[in-house]
Scaffold this active site. Sequence first.
Site, PDB file in Angstrom:
ATOM      1  N   LYS A 121      -9.186   8.055 -28.378  1.00 50.92           N
ATOM      2  CA  LYS A 121      -9.625   6.734 -28.836  1.00 50.92           C
ATOM      3  C   LYS A 121     -11.037   6.481 -28.343  1.00 50.92           C
ATOM      4  CE  LYS A 121      -7.824   3.180 -31.051  1.00 50.92           C
ATOM      5  NZ  LYS A 121      -6.670   3.161 -31.962  1.00 50.92           N
ATOM      6  N   THR A 142      -2.326   1.942 -43.252  1.00 49.26           N
ATOM      7  CA  THR A 142      -1.579   1.371 -42.130  1.00 49.26           C
ATOM      8  C   THR A 142      -0.534   0.398 -42.667  1.00 49.26           C
ATOM      9  OG1 THR A 142      -3.553   1.607 -40.773  1.00 49.26           O
ATOM     10  CG2 THR A 142      -1.808   0.195 -39.905  1.00 49.26           C
ATOM     11  N   LYS A 164      -7.261  12.755 -31.728  1.00 51.56           N
ATOM     12  CA  LYS A 164      -7.384  11.953 -32.950  1.00 51.56           C
ATOM     13  C   LYS A 164      -7.237  10.489 -32.595  1.00 51.56           C
ATOM     14  CE  LYS A 164      -7.805  11.425 -37.358  1.00 51.56           C
ATOM     15  NZ  LYS A 164      -8.841  10.406 -37.036  1.00 51.56           N
ATOM     16  N   LYS A 220       1.929   8.704 -30.949  1.00 54.80           N
ATOM     17  CA  LYS A 220       2.010   8.425 -32.382  1.00 54.80           C
ATOM     18  C   LYS A 220       1.895   9.716 -33.185  1.00 54.80           C
ATOM     19  CE  LYS A 220      -0.465   4.791 -33.324  1.00 54.80           C
ATOM     20  NZ  LYS A 220      -1.614   3.932 -33.720  1.00 54.80           N
ATOM     21  N   ASN A 255      -7.568  -5.937 -42.112  1.00 53.81           N
ATOM     22  CA  ASN A 255      -7.155  -4.957 -43.127  1.00 53.81           C
ATOM     23  C   ASN A 255      -5.638  -4.736 -43.135  1.00 53.81           C
ATOM     24  OD1 ASN A 255      -7.101  -2.905 -45.002  1.00 53.81           O
ATOM     25  ND2 ASN A 255      -7.669  -1.323 -43.526  1.00 53.81           N
ATOM     26  N   SER A 299      -5.079   9.628 -42.322  1.00 53.43           N
ATOM     27  CA  SER A 299      -6.252  10.271 -41.706  1.00 53.43           C
ATOM     28  C   SER A 299      -6.040  11.788 -41.662  1.00 53.43           C
ATOM     29  CB  SER A 299      -6.466   9.765 -40.276  1.00 53.43           C
ATOM     30  OG  SER A 299      -7.192   8.568 -40.275  1.00 53.43           O
TER      31      SER A 299
HETATM   32  N1  GLU Z   1      -6.939   3.224 -35.459  1.00 60.04           N
HETATM   33  C1  GLU Z   1      -5.746   3.639 -36.124  1.00 60.04           C
HETATM   34  C2  GLU Z   1      -4.592   3.703 -35.152  1.00 60.04           C
HETATM   35  O1  GLU Z   1      -4.612   3.085 -34.110  1.00 60.04           O
HETATM   36  C3  GLU Z   1      -5.934   4.918 -36.913  1.00 60.04           C
HETATM   37  C4  GLU Z   1      -6.285   6.123 -36.119  1.00 60.04           C
HETATM   38  C5  GLU Z   1      -6.686   7.330 -36.969  1.00 60.04           C
HETATM   39  O2  GLU Z   1      -6.585   7.267 -38.180  1.00 60.04           O
HETATM   40  O3  GLU Z   1      -7.067   8.323 -36.367  1.00 60.04           O
HETATM   41  O4  GLU Z   1      -3.594   4.306 -35.416  1.00 60.04           O
END
Ligand code: GLU
Length: 440
Positions: free
Chosen positions: A117, A201, A81, A105, A232, A369
């Site tokens: 990623k 976020t 994810k 995370k 954002n 998400s």
């Molecule tokens: N890009 C965001 C992060 O770094 C969200 C990642 C997601 O929702 O999968 O946490």
Amino acid sequence: MDSKAVTQFLAMNNKASLFNDASQRLENALQHVEISEDAIARLRLPKASLTVSIPVRMDDGSLKIFTGYRVRYDDTRGPGKGGVRYHPNVSLDEVQSLAFWMTFKCALLDLPFGGAKGGIIVNPKELSKAELERLSRGYINEIADFIGENVDILAPDVYTNATIMGWMMDRYSTIKRQIIRGVVTGKPLTLGGSKGRNTATATGAFYVIESVLPKFNIDRQATTVAVQGFGNAGATLAELLSQAGYKVVAVADSKGGIYAPQGLDIPSVRKHKLQNKEIKAVYCQDSVCDLVEHQTISNQELLTLDVDILIPAALENQITEENAADIKAKYIFEVANGPIASSADKILNQNGVKVFPDILVNAGGVTVSYFEWVQNLSGWYWTLEEVNQRLKAKMEAETEQVWDLAQELDLDMRTAAYVHGLKRLGDAMDAKGNRDYFVK
Ligand code: GLU
């Protein structure tokens, strides 16, 4: 443990490697947790890294090839994810680091996901909307075999948004000849997005700040805040904080910032930025905006302002050995991923600066998400109240656990956060069988 593979991998990166720096946090946390050697060996390296070339027909008829990446760091706890970043400085090293952080995370928040990623080397501001769409769809063409709603799930990150997520989901569905909403999160609401994802976020970070500060007897009205990054996450959080009564005195975007000791009117600043694409210290009543007294400051100056709370919400490596000693803030909440280099941790700790780490503070995004993915798989959609209530419960519960662990083991919050995530990762890896199981 096969440390040769790790040594070789790290040696492949250059000295300034972000991944090597990120790995320091793992090594540090490993001193405080008992997990099997097998799990440690696996966690030191990414599971799979894909580099693709994306051909894009430009508006002038020429063909341009862009480089893109997708990295799945680990998927022991569930499908990979993580977001997709569009930025000229994207590199495999950066994407691997970001995938590493996603792994911790998701474990920290106890989401049933691994970490991944993606990224494309591009300055999206230089592309037309049509070119951006062709690039986004082209990226999916190249990585389609590497992702999936139960394999690896995409989301927005720096300079990507709901529209782009919608294109990606649509392209993936076309390739697979069926609608597969769960392969991408952060989509527009009408294409299966979740309520509250766009602000998640910032909202998550707000819940973390609000559950931590009472422990230090902080009075909101007397608390000054500086926010670096007005995208954002940064802009929404600045607004949430000022609505709650905090005094947001400085904000900056990539072009520079503004500082007003009396406090900024964040809704006005946001409105002006939306209309004019620049940050200005304004106060607006209806459509009339007036300039208010302020100083213009650079991004670097913002970081060293004499404020209570500093919120880096832009890019990685903003606070390093070079400027760590100049930080005057008492608390730092990392909304960006990796804004503090590992070499700066020690200096900040010595100076008594309390740092609340990215993998906890900005985890609201991936948490919603996860909610979006659950809604997509079940086909049952939640109200904004339900989303925010569940987000709040999750952020508060995990913040509390990290806090307790930090007190119990006498650790800084970053190390405690890694230790907390590591335990879950280690347990999951061991559940698949470890050395003890086979040898005893
Ligand atoms: N890009 C965001 C992060 O770094 C969200 C990642 C997601 O929702 O999968 O946490």
